[in-house]
Design an enzyme around this catalytic site. Structure first.
Site, PDB file in Angstrom:
ATOM      1  N   GLY A 184       0.794  -1.217   0.000  1.00  0.00           N
ATOM      2  CA  GLY A 184       0.000   0.000   0.000  1.00  0.00           C
ATOM      3  C   GLY A 184       0.827   1.268   0.000  1.00  0.00           C
ATOM      4  CE  LYS A 317      16.482   9.935   3.661  1.00  0.00           C
ATOM      5  NZ  LYS A 317      16.263   9.968   2.198  1.00  0.00           N
ATOM      6  CE  LYS A 329      15.188  -0.038   3.493  1.00  0.00           C
ATOM      7  NZ  LYS A 329      14.101  -0.996   3.158  1.00  0.00           N
ATOM      8  CG  ASN A 356      14.760  11.562  -1.303  1.00  0.00           C
ATOM      9  OD1 ASN A 356      14.251  11.333  -0.228  1.00  0.00           O
ATOM     10  ND2 ASN A 356      16.016  11.985  -1.412  1.00  0.00           N
ATOM     11  CB  VAL A 357      10.184   8.102  -5.281  1.00  0.00           C
ATOM     12  CG1 VAL A 357      11.059   6.963  -5.722  1.00  0.00           C
ATOM     13  CG2 VAL A 357       9.537   7.790  -3.945  1.00  0.00           C
ATOM     14  CB  SER A 360       6.852   9.055  -2.118  1.00  0.00           C
ATOM     15  OG  SER A 360       7.797   9.798  -1.359  1.00  0.00           O
ATOM     16  CD  GLU A 458      16.965  16.441   6.759  1.00  0.00           C
ATOM     17  OE1 GLU A 458      16.095  16.156   5.932  1.00  0.00           O
ATOM     18  OE2 GLU A 458      16.899  17.447   7.484  1.00  0.00           O
TER      19      GLU A 458
END
Length: 545
Positions: A184, A317, A329, A356-357, A360, A458
């Site tokens: 999802g 990342k 990850k 990144n996309v 999203s 970050e």
């Protein structure tokens, strides 16, 4: 008398209606410019699509086209339906003299590179830029004013597509049972959309969120009905895909094994993960359990049930991470590398890593868009922060193709193009909305940019590679990298220690294990003097969940 009267009456009625229509159409054009309330626009592109758009605008009470702009020298100076075609250099003069407020792009057949260059050329002008969808998105030959949409950042960052390799797309999908964990989510749902036309025998959508699972299931079933109708119209046999939705967590090992075994799953795309850096930083235990131990449980379940291919969707990342999310990850990647090297299983494990996309869930693009709509300010963490971006459809397509090339333990890295400075992106989105940036140089601008400081965990620059050994593949945008990892026995010992530290709530021990296990992992505390205090990103307080 009857015949002559009938002919004259019919002719007079027809002529009167033509005259009335001419008057009604001519009146708005005859209105003095000072009294004409319609928005004056320029159409960029005098081709077939531009002419159709002009026809649609002629029926509009909201817009008035005053000129065409086109890059084709042979069209300069021509008059199309009363509208002159100009070269791009004339645009500034048209904006000033004709009081142009919007520019409509009618470039449906243009390559993305050309479209991007035109948009960048329009960026300095004080106009709102809107575009028509591509030819593949326009269902009919008609062009409506409602088809226009504001320029989005994807129009600037999107790249010309590389045709996919059909054999790569078919290899792990056609006539097979395919499962998507995190089905999802942004990537998981796009994988599902792209899988359907490839003809899987069964598609299993697995997700922890009931709402997300419901949304993608509804969309997938509608898409299947559409594909079936198109096949029947073309006289081709329809490939019915069985859709199964599973509500659950990847941490439930028994459920994972039961699903794999009951449906005889052959290919798994593992996209289930917590991805938002500040949230995972504040909830390290939850992030580590889901992203790392969830991957381990899913991978071991795949081995136990004979899954053929297991593809992990990873992130940039994970490279020399400065956050719990990135470390979790990277541990997930190392898990698959170790299992591929030493488990002796027939299951092929592979990793696909990208940045990144665009657009999203939780994307900075969505955030900026809403902030501009609300009148600002637009919040940027740091003026020098950069990120790699890729569209969701391109990322999903490359994931499918990279997974098909895997032989075991591979780390595929997608070509993300050039990095983008987030500050530049924010300014571009403001200007393309027809607004001006409010700053010291332009105090009368519309939208202010506020720098709120880096969030916990970050970093300014993201990386895609850890090692130095990178080789190409048969696809120009997919690279393969050789990356170091810990042996399976040693990794299992570290996982046992990490599990104990989690159970005991020992955050210091968790940090110690991550630093000795994950190459390059470090914490980067943000200096409180770097930015003034902001309520936008409160200091993350780590809790045990």
């Amino acid at each position: 008398v009857v015949i002559v009267y009938g002919l004259f009456a019919a002719a007079l009625i027809r002529l009167s209606r033509h005259f009335a229509g001419w008057v009604l159409q001519a009146l708005p054009n005859a209105t003095p410019a000072s009294m004409d309330k319609r928005t004056r626009v320029v159409i960029y592109g005098a081709g077939t699509t531009g002419i159709r758009l002009l026809g649609a605008l002629s029926d509009s009470r909201d817009y008035k086209a005053v000129a065409f702009i086109d890059n084709d020298k042979t069209l300069w100076g021509r008059v199309v339906q009363g509208i002159t075609v100009h070269r791009a250099e004339k645009l500034r003069n048209l904006i000033e003299k004709q009081r142009v407020r919007e520019v409509f792009l009618a470039l449906s057949s243009a390559a993305r590179t050309e479209r991007r260059n035109i948009i960048r050329m329009l960026e300095p002008y004080p106009v709102l830029v809107k575009t028509l969808p591509g030819l593949d998105e326009i269902a009919s030959g008609r062009v409506e004013v409602s088809d226009l949409r504001p320029i989005d950042v994807e129009d600037l960052l999107g790249r010309d597509p590389v045709p996919p390799e059909p054999e790569l797309l078919d290899k792990d999908i056609r006539d097979k049972c395919v499962m998507i964990t995190g089905g999802g989510g942004s990537i998981g749902s796009e994988l599902a959309r792209q899988l359907l036309p490839l003809g899987p025998r069964r598609l299993i959508l697995f997700d922890l969120s009931e709402a997300a699972l419901y949304e993608i299931e509804t969309e997938v079933r509608d898409a299947i009905r559409k594909l079936r109708a198109e096949a029947q119209t073309a006289g081709k046999p329809s490939h019915d895909v069985q859709v199964v939705t599973i509500l659950g967590s990847v941490l439930d090992g028994r459920l994972m094994r039961d699903v794999f075994a009951a449906h005889r799953v052959q290919t798994v795309y593992h996209a289930a993960a917590y991805k938002h850096v500040p949230i995972v930083e504040a909830n390290p235990v939850t992030g580590l359990r889901n992203n790392t131990f969830g991957t381990l449980i899913a991978a071991e379940s795949a081995i136990d049930t004979g899954v053929e291919k297991f593809v992990l969707v990873s992130t940039d990342k994970a490279v020399r991470p400065t956050s719990i999310m990135g470390a979790s990850k990277r541990l997930a990647e190392m898990t698959l590398q170790a299992l591929a090297a030493e488990s002796g299983s027939s299951t092929i494990f592979t990793i696909v890593r990208f940045g990144n996309v665009l657009d999203s869930s939780g994307s900075v693009v969505r955030r900026f868009r809403q902030q501009i709509k609300d009148g600002g300010p637009v919040t940027v963490t740091h003026p020098e922060i950069i990120r790699y971006f890729m569209s969701i459809p391109e990322a999903a397509q490359l994931v499918l193709q990279a997974g098909a090339m895997a032989s075991g333990g591979d780390v595929f890295v997608l070509d993300m193009g050039q990095p983008v400075k987030i500050d530049d992106m924010a300014r571009t989105m403001i200007r393309l909305s027809g607004l001006e940036v409010k700053d010291d140089a332009n105090p009368d601008g519309d939208i202010e940019i506020e720098y709120i400081g880096l969030r916990q965990g970050e970093k300014l620059y993201e990386e895609l590679l850890i090692g130095e050994t990178t080789t190409g593949t048969k696809h120009p945008r997919i690279m393969m990298n050789s990356e170091p990892f810990i042996g399976l026995e040693k990794l299992e010992q570290e996982f046992a220690a990490l599990d104990d530290a989690i159970d005991e709530g020992d955050l210091e021990e968790i940090e110690t294990i991550l630093k000795r296990t994950v190459e390059g992992y470090t914490t980067l505390p943000v200096s409180p003097d770097e930015f003034p205090e902001s309520e936008e990103w409160p200091t993350a307080t780590r809790t045990l969940h």
